[in-house]
Design a protein around this motif. Structure first.
Motif, PDB file in Angstrom:
ATOM      1  N   PHE A  38      72.411  49.887 -72.420  1.00 20.23           N
ATOM      2  CA  PHE A  38      73.192  50.469 -72.942  1.00 20.23           C
ATOM      3  C   PHE A  38      73.180  51.080 -74.409  1.00 20.23           C
ATOM      4  O   PHE A  38      72.499  50.244 -75.383  1.00 20.23           O
ATOM      5  CB  PHE A  38      74.633  49.362 -73.061  1.00 20.23           C
ATOM      6  N   LEU A  39      73.767  52.209 -74.817  1.00 17.43           N
ATOM      7  CA  LEU A  39      73.866  52.506 -76.146  1.00 17.43           C
ATOM      8  C   LEU A  39      74.623  51.654 -76.802  1.00 17.43           C
ATOM      9  O   LEU A  39      75.722  51.286 -76.508  1.00 17.43           O
ATOM     10  CB  LEU A  39      74.497  53.930 -76.326  1.00 17.43           C
ATOM     11  N   ASP A  40      74.073  51.170 -77.938  1.00 24.09           N
ATOM     12  CA  ASP A  40      74.638  50.036 -78.892  1.00 24.09           C
ATOM     13  C   ASP A  40      74.850  50.626 -80.180  1.00 24.09           C
ATOM     14  O   ASP A  40      73.997  50.420 -80.829  1.00 24.09           O
ATOM     15  CB  ASP A  40      73.901  48.903 -78.761  1.00 24.09           C
ATOM     16  N   VAL A  41      76.019  51.035 -80.491  1.00 22.49           N
ATOM     17  CA  VAL A  41      76.236  51.649 -81.896  1.00 22.49           C
ATOM     18  C   VAL A  41      77.578  51.079 -82.265  1.00 22.49           C
ATOM     19  O   VAL A  41      78.648  51.192 -81.767  1.00 22.49           O
ATOM     20  CB  VAL A  41      76.674  53.082 -81.864  1.00 22.49           C
ATOM     21  N   PRO A  42      77.477  50.121 -83.274  1.00 28.61           N
ATOM     22  CA  PRO A  42      78.871  49.405 -83.899  1.00 28.61           C
ATOM     23  C   PRO A  42      79.965  50.404 -84.357  1.00 28.61           C
ATOM     24  O   PRO A  42      80.926  50.069 -84.015  1.00 28.61           O
ATOM     25  CB  PRO A  42      78.269  48.626 -84.983  1.00 28.61           C
ATOM     26  N   ASP A  43      79.562  51.377 -84.663  1.00 29.47           N
ATOM     27  CA  ASP A  43      80.861  52.206 -85.485  1.00 29.47           C
ATOM     28  C   ASP A  43      81.254  53.241 -84.429  1.00 29.47           C
ATOM     29  O   ASP A  43      80.399  54.058 -83.963  1.00 29.47           O
ATOM     30  CB  ASP A  43      80.160  52.913 -86.756  1.00 29.47           C
ATOM     31  N   VAL A  44      82.541  52.946 -84.085  1.00 28.55           N
ATOM     32  CA  VAL A  44      83.136  53.966 -82.894  1.00 28.55           C
ATOM     33  C   VAL A  44      82.914  55.388 -83.547  1.00 28.55           C
ATOM     34  O   VAL A  44      82.433  56.406 -82.720  1.00 28.55           O
ATOM     35  CB  VAL A  44      84.335  53.733 -82.890  1.00 28.55           C
ATOM     36  N   PHE A  45      83.212  55.617 -84.604  1.00 28.63           N
ATOM     37  CA  PHE A  45      83.077  57.194 -85.251  1.00 28.63           C
ATOM     38  C   PHE A  45      81.867  57.729 -84.899  1.00 28.63           C
ATOM     39  O   PHE A  45      81.446  58.703 -84.527  1.00 28.63           O
ATOM     40  CB  PHE A  45      83.569  56.989 -86.884  1.00 28.63           C
ATOM     41  N   GLU A  46      80.708  56.750 -85.435  1.00 27.38           N
ATOM     42  CA  GLU A  46      79.179  57.456 -85.053  1.00 27.38           C
ATOM     43  C   GLU A  46      78.863  57.394 -83.497  1.00 27.38           C
ATOM     44  O   GLU A  46      78.264  58.443 -83.189  1.00 27.38           O
ATOM     45  CB  GLU A  46      78.401  56.321 -85.822  1.00 27.38           C
ATOM     46  N   ARG A  47      79.608  56.472 -83.029  1.00 31.50           N
ATOM     47  CA  ARG A  47      79.064  56.711 -81.486  1.00 31.50           C
ATOM     48  C   ARG A  47      79.806  58.037 -80.878  1.00 31.50           C
ATOM     49  O   ARG A  47      79.076  58.667 -80.108  1.00 31.50           O
ATOM     50  CB  ARG A  47      79.744  55.468 -80.758  1.00 31.50           C
ATOM     51  N   GLU A  48      80.962  58.434 -81.185  1.00 35.94           N
ATOM     52  CA  GLU A  48      81.589  59.623 -80.863  1.00 35.94           C
ATOM     53  C   GLU A  48      80.791  60.851 -81.105  1.00 35.94           C
ATOM     54  O   GLU A  48      80.501  61.652 -80.376  1.00 35.94           O
ATOM     55  CB  GLU A  48      82.994  59.584 -81.263  1.00 35.94           C
ATOM     56  N   ILE A  93      85.877  68.457 -77.823  1.00 36.40           N
ATOM     57  CA  ILE A  93      85.702  67.527 -77.143  1.00 36.40           C
ATOM     58  C   ILE A  93      86.380  66.188 -77.365  1.00 36.40           C
ATOM     59  O   ILE A  93      86.650  65.862 -78.452  1.00 36.40           O
ATOM     60  CB  ILE A  93      83.976  67.176 -77.566  1.00 36.40           C
ATOM     61  N   GLU A  94      86.536  65.664 -76.343  1.00 32.11           N
ATOM     62  CA  GLU A  94      87.303  64.254 -76.453  1.00 32.11           C
ATOM     63  C   GLU A  94      86.617  63.064 -75.650  1.00 32.11           C
ATOM     64  O   GLU A  94      86.394  63.180 -74.599  1.00 32.11           O
ATOM     65  CB  GLU A  94      88.710  64.323 -75.811  1.00 32.11           C
ATOM     66  N   VAL A  95      86.454  62.243 -76.427  1.00 29.15           N
ATOM     67  CA  VAL A  95      85.462  60.847 -75.962  1.00 29.15           C
ATOM     68  C   VAL A  95      86.706  59.813 -75.517  1.00 29.15           C
ATOM     69  O   VAL A  95      87.170  59.279 -76.598  1.00 29.15           O
ATOM     70  CB  VAL A  95      84.424  60.543 -76.823  1.00 29.15           C
ATOM     71  N   THR A  96      86.525  59.298 -74.428  1.00 31.87           N
ATOM     72  CA  THR A  96      87.161  57.913 -74.089  1.00 31.87           C
ATOM     73  C   THR A  96      86.458  56.984 -73.410  1.00 31.87           C
ATOM     74  O   THR A  96      85.007  57.449 -72.909  1.00 31.87           O
ATOM     75  CB  THR A  96      88.488  58.501 -73.339  1.00 31.87           C
ATOM     76  N   SER A  97      86.811  55.756 -73.157  1.00 30.72           N
ATOM     77  CA  SER A  97      85.624  55.052 -72.573  1.00 30.72           C
ATOM     78  C   SER A  97      86.468  54.043 -71.702  1.00 30.72           C
ATOM     79  O   SER A  97      87.654  53.795 -71.672  1.00 30.72           O
ATOM     80  CB  SER A  97      85.116  54.223 -73.852  1.00 30.72           C
ATOM     81  N   ILE A  98      85.395  53.420 -70.943  1.00 31.40           N
ATOM     82  CA  ILE A  98      85.972  52.479 -69.887  1.00 31.40           C
ATOM     83  C   ILE A  98      84.930  51.273 -69.932  1.00 31.40           C
ATOM     84  O   ILE A  98      84.063  51.568 -70.446  1.00 31.40           O
ATOM     85  CB  ILE A  98      86.245  52.756 -68.496  1.00 31.40           C
TER      86      ILE A  98
END
Length: 287
Positions: A38-48, A93-98
């Motif tokens: 899995f891509l593992d990036v703690p900061d949500v802002f940076e992950r997006e 671009i809109e990123v959402t997650s499951i």
């Protein structure tokens, strides 16, 4: 002998040691083990930000067929990204997650928060207390008592006892999801459909796949079941994204973009790719 099976959604490169990558082993009730990355990036802002960069790379590689300049016009206003391309195209671009379940989201958040803390030289005492509560360690509890006895206040910075390069292995229980993948996808897409914001006709929806149980065949079943609904949503593109690793630039990375809804032109390109490309594990097209 223990046999570990790789998930169909798995990087083509060996993930161990790759930047921002977490290798995950799911042990099923029957004792079988499936390996995932899995891509593992703690900061949500940076992950997006990374996911949006990966999307643009995906588009340039397969659909635009030329270098494209990008200018960020807006961030989180109201969509995650509003971009202006050198071609004249403007898109959102809109990123959402499951994830498997709400509990899985919580597990991810805790592990990501610990990963972020480990990189710090110092921490506020209240953060160290939180870590000791969520990840109980006797030496942390003793250290916190020492700080408290010395009169250290909650907001004061203390040396980080967790800062090191040691490999950490997280062990946790994951409950089987109560919903089919199609139901989870429907819920997150419909939530975006019901947003009152304008610009949906040029907004790309990217669903960040953070699940540990669903794999390629569940994605195929869900995509087929949702097709009538997806045909009616206002968004021109909806992608099921699985990230494996990435450096901070988004250039040294591996990821998968699986289509849920695409334009007619994109569908034609994807059909051509399917005829020409190497087909990998689980029917996944690998380039």
């Amino acid at each position: 002998m223990i046999v570990i099976k790789k998930a169909a959604f798995f990087p083509t490169e060996e993930p161990t040691g790759k930047p921002n990558c977490k290798v995950f082993y799911r042990i099923e009730r029957d004792g079988s083990i499936t390996s995932r990355a899995f891509l593992d990036v703690p900061d949500v802002f940076e992950r997006e930000r990374l996911i949006s960069t990966h999307y643009l790379r995906h588009m340039v590689m397969h659909f635009w067929n030329k270098d494209v300049g990008v200018r960020e016009v807006a961030r989180d206003n109201p969509w995650d990204f509003t971009l202006e391309l050198s071609t004249g195209l403007c898109l959102n671009i809109e990123v959402t997650s499951i994830a498997d379940s709400p509990a899985h989201f919580e597990i991810n958040k805790r592990e990501e928060r610990l990963s972020a803390c480990v990189a710090c030289e110092t921490l506020p005492l209240h953060e160290l207390r939180w870590l000791a509560k969520v990840f109980p360690e006797p030496y942390l509890a003793a250290l916190i008592k020492e700080y408290e006895a010395e009169g250290v206040q909650a907001a004061q910075m203390v040396d980080n006892p967790l800062k090191d390069d040691h490999l950490r292995i997280f062990v946790s229980a994951l409950h089987d999801p109560q919903e089919h993948l199609k139901d989870q996808l429907y819920a997150v897409i419909d939530k975006k459909v019901k947003k009152r914001h304008g610009g949906k006709l040029n907004t790309v929806i990217i669903i960040d796949n953070r699940t540990s149980v669903y794999d390629a065949h569940e994605y195929v079943e869900a995509a087929q079941a949702l097709q009538p609904y997806l045909d009616a949503v206002p968004f021109p593109e909806v992608w099921f994204y699985t990230g494996y690793f990435s450096d901070h630039t988004g250039n040294y990375a591996e990821f998968s973009f699986s289509p849920l809804k695409v334009t007619d032109e994109q569908a034609s390109v994807l059909e051509s790719m399917a005829r020409q490309a190497k087909v990998g594990n689980g029917g996944r097209i690998v380039w």
